[in-house]
Design an enzyme around this catalytic site. Sequence first.
Site, mmCIF file in Angstrom:
data_model
loop_
_atom_site.group_PDB
_atom_site.id
_atom_site.type_symbol
_atom_site.label_atom_id
_atom_site.label_comp_id
_atom_site.label_asym_id
_atom_site.label_seq_id
_atom_site.Cartn_x
_atom_site.Cartn_y
_atom_site.Cartn_z
ATOM 1 N N LYS A 37 0.801 -1.211 0.044
ATOM 2 C CA LYS A 37 -0.052 0.014 -0.035
ATOM 3 C C LYS A 37 0.808 1.246 0.024
ATOM 4 O O LYS A 37 0.669 2.158 -0.697
ATOM 5 C CB LYS A 37 -0.905 -0.077 1.231
ATOM 6 C CG LYS A 37 -1.851 1.282 1.335
ATOM 7 C CD LYS A 37 -2.936 1.167 2.552
ATOM 8 C CE LYS A 37 -3.638 0.212 2.435
ATOM 9 N NZ LYS A 37 -4.868 0.260 3.331
ATOM 10 N N ARG A 51 -3.217 3.053 8.724
ATOM 11 C CA ARG A 51 -3.485 1.703 8.326
ATOM 12 C C ARG A 51 -2.478 0.951 7.930
ATOM 13 O O ARG A 51 -1.235 1.267 7.767
ATOM 14 C CB ARG A 51 -4.194 1.917 6.724
ATOM 15 C CG ARG A 51 -5.539 2.622 6.495
ATOM 16 C CD ARG A 51 -5.727 2.689 5.259
ATOM 17 N NE ARG A 51 -6.681 3.955 4.865
ATOM 18 C CZ ARG A 51 -7.896 3.972 4.876
ATOM 19 N NH1 ARG A 51 -8.757 2.824 4.808
ATOM 20 N NH2 ARG A 51 -8.541 5.049 4.538
ATOM 21 N N GLY A 74 -8.120 -7.350 5.048
ATOM 22 C CA GLY A 74 -8.872 -7.151 6.382
ATOM 23 C C GLY A 74 -8.384 -8.041 7.583
ATOM 24 O O GLY A 74 -9.226 -8.254 8.533
ATOM 25 N N MET A 95 -5.644 -7.121 9.287
ATOM 26 C CA MET A 95 -5.106 -6.373 10.064
ATOM 27 C C MET A 95 -5.830 -5.188 10.661
ATOM 28 O O MET A 95 -6.841 -4.925 9.904
ATOM 29 C CB MET A 95 -3.676 -6.011 9.955
ATOM 30 C CG MET A 95 -2.635 -7.046 9.891
ATOM 31 S SD MET A 95 -0.954 -6.713 9.476
ATOM 32 C CE MET A 95 -1.200 -6.519 7.641
ATOM 33 N N ARG A 148 -3.428 -1.489 -5.892
ATOM 34 C CA ARG A 148 -2.798 -2.504 -6.032
ATOM 35 C C ARG A 148 -3.342 -3.608 -7.102
ATOM 36 O O ARG A 148 -4.123 -3.490 -7.833
ATOM 37 C CB ARG A 148 -2.919 -3.427 -4.657
ATOM 38 C CG ARG A 148 -4.577 -3.724 -4.413
ATOM 39 C CD ARG A 148 -4.667 -4.317 -3.097
ATOM 40 N NE ARG A 148 -5.960 -4.621 -2.575
ATOM 41 C CZ ARG A 148 -6.647 -4.858 -1.641
ATOM 42 N NH1 ARG A 148 -5.785 -4.724 -0.499
ATOM 43 N NH2 ARG A 148 -7.704 -5.143 -1.516
ATOM 44 N N HIS A 186 -15.942 -9.031 2.063
ATOM 45 C CA HIS A 186 -14.939 -9.863 2.323
ATOM 46 C C HIS A 186 -15.147 -11.148 1.685
ATOM 47 O O HIS A 186 -14.323 -11.690 1.327
ATOM 48 C CB HIS A 186 -14.786 -9.907 3.910
ATOM 49 C CG HIS A 186 -14.015 -10.897 4.483
ATOM 50 N ND1 HIS A 186 -14.293 -12.104 4.912
ATOM 51 C CD2 HIS A 186 -12.623 -10.677 4.736
ATOM 52 C CE1 HIS A 186 -13.198 -12.808 5.174
ATOM 53 N NE2 HIS A 186 -12.266 -12.010 5.056
ATOM 54 N N ARG A 222 1.502 -47.661 -11.921
ATOM 55 C CA ARG A 222 1.401 -48.277 -10.818
ATOM 56 C C ARG A 222 0.869 -49.704 -11.288
ATOM 57 O O ARG A 222 -0.656 -49.766 -10.947
ATOM 58 C CB ARG A 222 1.015 -47.743 -9.717
ATOM 59 C CG ARG A 222 1.528 -46.429 -9.226
ATOM 60 C CD ARG A 222 0.974 -45.701 -7.985
ATOM 61 N NE ARG A 222 1.734 -44.790 -7.274
ATOM 62 C CZ ARG A 222 1.444 -43.517 -7.194
ATOM 63 N NH1 ARG A 222 0.713 -43.016 -8.177
ATOM 64 N NH2 ARG A 222 2.347 -42.708 -6.798
ATOM 65 N N SER A 225 13.723 -42.463 -12.128
ATOM 66 C CA SER A 225 12.608 -41.699 -11.759
ATOM 67 C C SER A 225 12.536 -41.185 -10.290
ATOM 68 O O SER A 225 12.533 -42.321 -9.511
ATOM 69 C CB SER A 225 11.062 -42.170 -12.260
ATOM 70 O OG SER A 225 10.187 -41.235 -11.952
ATOM 71 N N TYR A 269 11.892 -34.434 -16.907
ATOM 72 C CA TYR A 269 10.659 -34.228 -16.960
ATOM 73 C C TYR A 269 9.898 -34.273 -15.607
ATOM 74 O O TYR A 269 10.670 -34.912 -14.769
ATOM 75 C CB TYR A 269 9.874 -35.303 -17.819
ATOM 76 C CG TYR A 269 9.938 -36.984 -17.470
ATOM 77 C CD1 TYR A 269 9.068 -37.139 -16.706
ATOM 78 C CD2 TYR A 269 11.083 -37.636 -17.997
ATOM 79 C CE1 TYR A 269 9.169 -38.688 -16.178
ATOM 80 C CE2 TYR A 269 11.034 -38.870 -17.421
ATOM 81 C CZ TYR A 269 10.342 -39.436 -16.729
ATOM 82 O OH TYR A 269 10.417 -40.895 -16.167
HETATM 83 C C1 PEP Z 1 6.848 -42.398 -4.866
HETATM 84 O O1 PEP Z 1 7.259 -42.995 -3.776
HETATM 85 O O2 PEP Z 1 7.158 -41.115 -5.015
HETATM 86 C C2 PEP Z 1 6.237 -42.959 -5.890
HETATM 87 C C3 PEP Z 1 5.882 -42.358 -7.157
HETATM 88 O O3 PEP Z 1 5.784 -44.240 -5.637
HETATM 89 P P1 PEP Z 1 4.547 -44.617 -4.849
HETATM 90 O O4 PEP Z 1 3.778 -43.340 -4.458
HETATM 91 O O5 PEP Z 1 3.576 -45.608 -5.634
HETATM 92 O O6 PEP Z 1 5.052 -45.095 -3.484
#
Ligand code: PEP
Length: 919
Positions: free
Chosen positions: A48, A118, A127, A129, A368, A486, A607, A811, A898
């Site tokens: 502000k 203020r 709202g 503070m 703002r 609000h 999975r 992964s 990724y």
């Molecule tokens: C993990 O452990 O991050 C994973 C992707 O496997 P899960 O959640 O199936 O254990």
Amino acid sequence: MPAKKATKKKAVKRGAKKRTAATAVKYIYDFGDKTDGNSKLRELLGGKGANLAEMARIGLPVPPGFTITTEVCTYFYDNGLKYPTTLEKELKASVAVIEKQLGKKLGAEKNPLLLSVRSGARESMPGMMDTILNLGLNDKTVKALAEESGNEAFAYDCYRRFIQMYGDVVMGVQAVNENDHCPFEAALEKLREEVGVKFDNQLTAENLKELIKRYKEIIKKRTKSAFPQDAYEQLWGSVGAVFKSWQNERAILYRQKYGIPAAWGTAVNVQAMVFGNMGEDCATGVAFTRDPANGEKVFYGEYLINAQGEDVVAGIRTPNPIAKLKEEMPNAHADLEAVRKKLEKHFKDMQDFEFTVQNNKLYMLQTRNGKRTGLAAVRIAVELVKEKLINQKTALLKIPADSISSLLVAVFDPAAEKKAKVLSTGLPAGPGAAAGKICFTAEKAEQVAASGGHAVLCRVETTPEDLRGMIAADGILTSRGGVSSHAALVARQMNKVCVCGASEVVIDYGAGTLTIGDTVLNEGDDISINGTSGDIYAGSVTTAPSEVNQVLSGKMKAKDSYTFQLFDQVMTWADKYRKLGVRTNADSPEQAANAVSFGAEGIGLCRTEHMFFEGDRITFMRQMILASDEKERRTALKKLLPFQRKDFTGLFKAMGGLPVTVRLLDPPLHEFLPHDESSKRELANSLGVDVDVISNRVHALHEANPMLGHRGCRLGISYPEITEMQARAIFEAAAACYKLKKPIKVVPEVMVPLVGFADELKNQVAVIHRVAAEVMEKKKVKFEYLVGTMIEVPRGALTADEIAETAQFFSFGTNDLTQTGLGMSRDDAGSFLGKYKELDIMPQNPFASIDAAGVGQLVEIGAAKGRKTNKGIKLGICGEHGGDPASINFFHQVGLNYVSCSPPRVPVARLAAAQAALK
Ligand code: PEP
Ligand code: MG
């Protein structure tokens, strides 16, 4: 309270820079004719303060004032609620600057200067503070104000408002418990009754004088102190109260929700008062340069004639739409239009501003970047690019990544909504469709949500006290208050469905009823609200997919949906800038297809255990687990093979040649066994064995710590025939895809879970390679495939160089890596994480947003070590963190290839990945 202590301690640790006596510290920045600050000084002056200075700098009409910096707040908390010694001198000098500009004097009996005080943090906390208005009034100055304004009732109304605010905020005169009424409000109501008027502005000067007398008595009785007459005492009291409000419960809760550090502190803005309540040529209002609910480029806002700013936001009188000001005050409206254009051009974003018109002259009190719904965020960013005010990169950075998901929120099923009877219509303040149980209190909404139900919080008006309930509810309905009330502000920010100011809705908390015309609903009954149109329905109206989903699934044409076009535009820009790939976690062709329509570039995690729960498979699975030797196990596995092969073929087809990572069986086997007596008996019957056999096997498989037990690759190592069957199913499915009329060149990625030792992986890889060779030989096709592993235990990350010699990809399983890295159960952490958050030990849930400092290091080490021995190794992440913007930013920095996340998070991940690359 320990929570407060801890936050204060943190403020000391991370807070203000050390100053030596030699460095002159500037604690106060003026704005007005003399302006010291600008919009870049946000950290020091708060949002502000910085923008008031900026508006003054660019020549907008801002009443003069000054900002006491956030450093004073930090100092205040670090030094036992004391101020820096030089502050008093600076404050007096700055008051003098205002006095000079306006030719008025604080506390003077002639031409008295009146001030507002203020809060103003770096991030706005609407709202949360405290605020004090009309400061400087006392028994003498009020007379001067009456004389100068020629409006005695106005002057005494200001004085009574000031006493009320000061009594509440500074002197702590408040309702003692939930059933108690605010004593000032009670006195005001009583007086209105006594004199027989409905509205405050019908009270005469004499009435108000009487009210002031009663207010002072209340203060005296409750605090044993008199209301202070000295203007500087009032000023110091108010400044202190505003700094103290940084640590009130509401502000702490709000900071927790939005991850605002306690160490930032708030600034305090002291500004000359202008009056919207001086008569019929005065007004006060709140406006947005564009519609904050849907982003449309229309001048949007509301105002009240003859009122003070707080009246608009508090929602006590329902204000008029800004368009009406054109009729009522054409000059002020034209000035506002000019301001609107100048603000957008200067700040290059949608602005939310407060203004006051005093005797037909416009004053700006705040501006703002306006809070907006997710939909509005997207629309405004895209249209600002079209208008050449910003470029694509800036636009991408302006859209909170999470908000893209609000374009995917459910709407009511058009057929069901058409059939439902509209009971009433309020103001549409937060788009989307919500159906749930009527809850009249925040507690009730929390209860309903905690038990897995859907709640619609229904209030006459919401106050910051309702915040918890608003977080818990699916939707919010209020009967009073406009689009800047609000309820509307907070709902917009939370992306909640909200209908506000539905004046035909009568809520009776005492009776526990919500009445609209002849319809009487009780707490717990179903209600449905459409936050896009404002319509309210009794009962539960069925919801339907968003327009984006409808276009993606071919039920609607892209040209017919502007929402889809906006979505598509942002996704196209995001894809242009992002470096991270985005895959999805999917176990079925439907999920996979859904994710591909959202832009997934492959499956990062299938999975396989999820595939064993359907139909007959669970029986064969149980046979496999109950097998007493390898032969029996192989017989059962043989029955499972065709199911798995079919599933994988479906998945590969749905992905049309995009990469698919299939993870081998991961969970402990006993998860598949029945645990209650009747299902044990049922299984015994179906398998033709005695129930004791089942009970004994369940008992034998029981583990004290199943998450750390016989799971992951440990299963495949103990029972290689399981790995063999799964590998065979994957490769035969791939072979089948090669042989389709329109062949799909699948390159399956087989992933081994929970590897901590290079030899574990080598063991499994040998089985996989052998089966691949057998399938290629038997099916007479040659296909490529990859074998890799999850990195989800610390030892795997620390020895990633050894593992990478065998793995073609990693992964990171950040769910298990967080669990094992922190030694914190992913299933049980809920019982203490709340407290950890409150104490700021772990501000974020580490299972939702990566613990970058701890678990993040394991990811960094794993990635670096993996690349050391296998330069081209592909690195991904498939834990829940793959859909979290902050975590995605971290994974980008680590240089992963990724992220993989659930299908609806794919668009969020695409945008977050672009933002990470552009930051
Ligand atoms: C993990 O452990 O991050 C994973 C992707 O496997 P899960 O959640 O199936 O254990
Ligand atoms: Mg795991």
